[in-house]
Design a protein around this motif. Structure first.
Motif, PDB file in Angstrom:
ATOM      1  N   GLN A  19      47.038   0.014 -13.558  1.00 25.59           N
ATOM      2  CA  GLN A  19      46.836  -1.090 -14.494  1.00 25.59           C
ATOM      3  C   GLN A  19      46.078  -0.632 -15.728  1.00 25.59           C
ATOM      4  OE1 GLN A  19      44.897  -4.246 -12.414  1.00 25.59           O
ATOM      5  NE2 GLN A  19      46.652  -4.665 -11.104  1.00 25.59           N
ATOM      6  N   ASN A  20      45.171   0.316 -15.534  1.00 21.78           N
ATOM      7  CA  ASN A  20      44.332   0.790 -16.623  1.00 21.78           C
ATOM      8  C   ASN A  20      44.843   2.160 -17.074  1.00 21.78           C
ATOM      9  OD1 ASN A  20      42.315   1.037 -18.463  1.00 21.78           O
ATOM     10  ND2 ASN A  20      40.690   1.385 -16.973  1.00 21.78           N
ATOM     11  N   LEU A  21      45.538   2.184 -18.195  1.00 26.35           N
ATOM     12  CA  LEU A  21      46.107   3.425 -18.713  1.00 26.35           C
ATOM     13  C   LEU A  21      45.304   3.913 -19.916  1.00 26.35           C
ATOM     14  CD1 LEU A  21      49.885   2.473 -18.541  1.00 26.35           C
ATOM     15  CD2 LEU A  21      48.671   4.055 -17.034  1.00 26.35           C
ATOM     16  N   PRO A  22      45.294   5.229 -20.142  1.00 25.19           N
ATOM     17  CA  PRO A  22      44.586   5.743 -21.315  1.00 25.19           C
ATOM     18  C   PRO A  22      45.237   5.247 -22.603  1.00 25.19           C
ATOM     19  CG  PRO A  22      45.782   7.498 -20.180  1.00 25.19           C
ATOM     20  CD  PRO A  22      45.930   6.273 -19.357  1.00 25.19           C
ATOM     21  N   THR A  23      44.402   5.057 -23.598  1.00 30.10           N
ATOM     22  CA  THR A  23      44.899   4.654 -24.909  1.00 30.10           C
ATOM     23  C   THR A  23      45.520   5.842 -25.622  1.00 30.10           C
ATOM     24  OG1 THR A  23      43.143   3.018 -25.044  1.00 30.10           O
ATOM     25  CG2 THR A  23      44.211   3.604 -27.112  1.00 30.10           C
ATOM     26  N   LEU A  24      44.981   7.030 -25.336  1.00 30.83           N
ATOM     27  CA  LEU A  24      45.394   8.232 -26.041  1.00 30.83           C
ATOM     28  C   LEU A  24      45.479   9.398 -25.059  1.00 30.83           C
ATOM     29  CD1 LEU A  24      44.247   9.123 -29.516  1.00 30.83           C
ATOM     30  CD2 LEU A  24      44.066  10.897 -27.813  1.00 30.83           C
ATOM     31  N   VAL A  92      35.686  12.588 -22.070  1.00 29.59           N
ATOM     32  CA  VAL A  92      37.145  12.509 -21.975  1.00 29.59           C
ATOM     33  C   VAL A  92      37.573  12.928 -20.563  1.00 29.59           C
ATOM     34  CG1 VAL A  92      39.324  13.440 -22.877  1.00 29.59           C
ATOM     35  CG2 VAL A  92      37.385  13.064 -24.429  1.00 29.59           C
ATOM     36  N   THR A  93      38.449  12.157 -19.937  1.00 27.69           N
ATOM     37  CA  THR A  93      39.023  12.557 -18.652  1.00 27.69           C
ATOM     38  C   THR A  93      39.883  13.784 -18.921  1.00 27.69           C
ATOM     39  OG1 THR A  93      39.069  10.274 -17.873  1.00 27.69           O
ATOM     40  CG2 THR A  93      40.481  11.861 -16.715  1.00 27.69           C
ATOM     41  N   SER A  94      39.545  14.913 -18.268  1.00 31.12           N
ATOM     42  CA  SER A  94      40.193  16.194 -18.576  1.00 31.12           C
ATOM     43  C   SER A  94      40.776  16.813 -17.322  1.00 31.12           C
ATOM     44  CB  SER A  94      39.160  17.145 -19.201  1.00 31.12           C
ATOM     45  OG  SER A  94      38.597  16.555 -20.353  1.00 31.12           O
ATOM     46  N   PHE A 113      41.582   9.128 -14.397  1.00 31.14           N
ATOM     47  CA  PHE A 113      41.275   8.191 -15.470  1.00 31.14           C
ATOM     48  C   PHE A 113      40.944   6.810 -14.892  1.00 31.14           C
ATOM     49  CE2 PHE A 113      42.265   4.999 -18.635  1.00 31.14           C
ATOM     50  CZ  PHE A 113      41.570   5.481 -19.738  1.00 31.14           C
ATOM     51  N   SER A 114      41.754   6.334 -13.947  1.00 33.23           N
ATOM     52  CA  SER A 114      41.518   5.033 -13.319  1.00 33.23           C
ATOM     53  C   SER A 114      40.192   5.011 -12.574  1.00 33.23           C
ATOM     54  CB  SER A 114      42.649   4.686 -12.350  1.00 33.23           C
ATOM     55  OG  SER A 114      43.849   4.497 -13.048  1.00 33.23           O
ATOM     56  N   ARG A 115      39.892   6.100 -11.863  1.00 33.58           N
ATOM     57  CA  ARG A 115      38.643   6.192 -11.113  1.00 33.58           C
ATOM     58  C   ARG A 115      37.442   6.113 -12.050  1.00 33.58           C
ATOM     59  NH1 ARG A 115      34.849   9.457 -10.110  1.00 33.58           N
ATOM     60  NH2 ARG A 115      35.714  11.237 -11.185  1.00 33.58           N
TER      61      ARG A 115
END
Length: 123
Positions: A19-24, A92-94, A113-115
């Protein structure tokens, strides 16, 4: 169904689970061919190529300055551990990828990213 179509369907399934996706999303040049395989490269508003001799932190800061997207809303893929370490420190999630972005890296990136997003929203 061809291999490209199977990969595309699986990728869309992976994306649909979140449900929660990165914007970039920031990645290396190999990712461009992966996006074309998925048939979703047209969903991306812009593509930028930076000189390889500049640091990834400079790339991310420049992208942030241009787009206004917070570091915490970004997902970054790279094949060098030192880049993963420094960009992670920015918030940043990397995700470290060996041979470019693939379904496994996509799955891992979206899960991480979701976590991170869920833990920051609980604060």
């Amino acid at each position: 169904m061809g291999d490209d179509e199977k990969v595309k369907n699986e990728a869309l399934q992976i994306i649909g689970q979140h449900q929660n996706l990165p914007t970039l999303v920031v990645s290396n040049y190999i990712a461009k061919s992966f996006l074309q395989t998925l048939g979703i490269h047209s969903l991306f508003v812009t593509q930028e190529i930076f000189s390889s001799w500049t640091h990834k932190t400079e790339h991310i800061q420049r992208i942030h300055a241009t787009t206004g997207v917070p570091f915490s809303s970004m997902l970054f893929f790279d094949d060098e551990d030192r880049n993963i370490q420094t960009v992670s420190k920015m918030g940043v999630t990397s995700i470290l990828v060996g041979n470019g972005v693939n379904l496994g890296a996509l799955r891992q990136g979206l899960l991480e990213f979701s976590r991170k997003s869920a833990s920051s929203s609980r604060r």
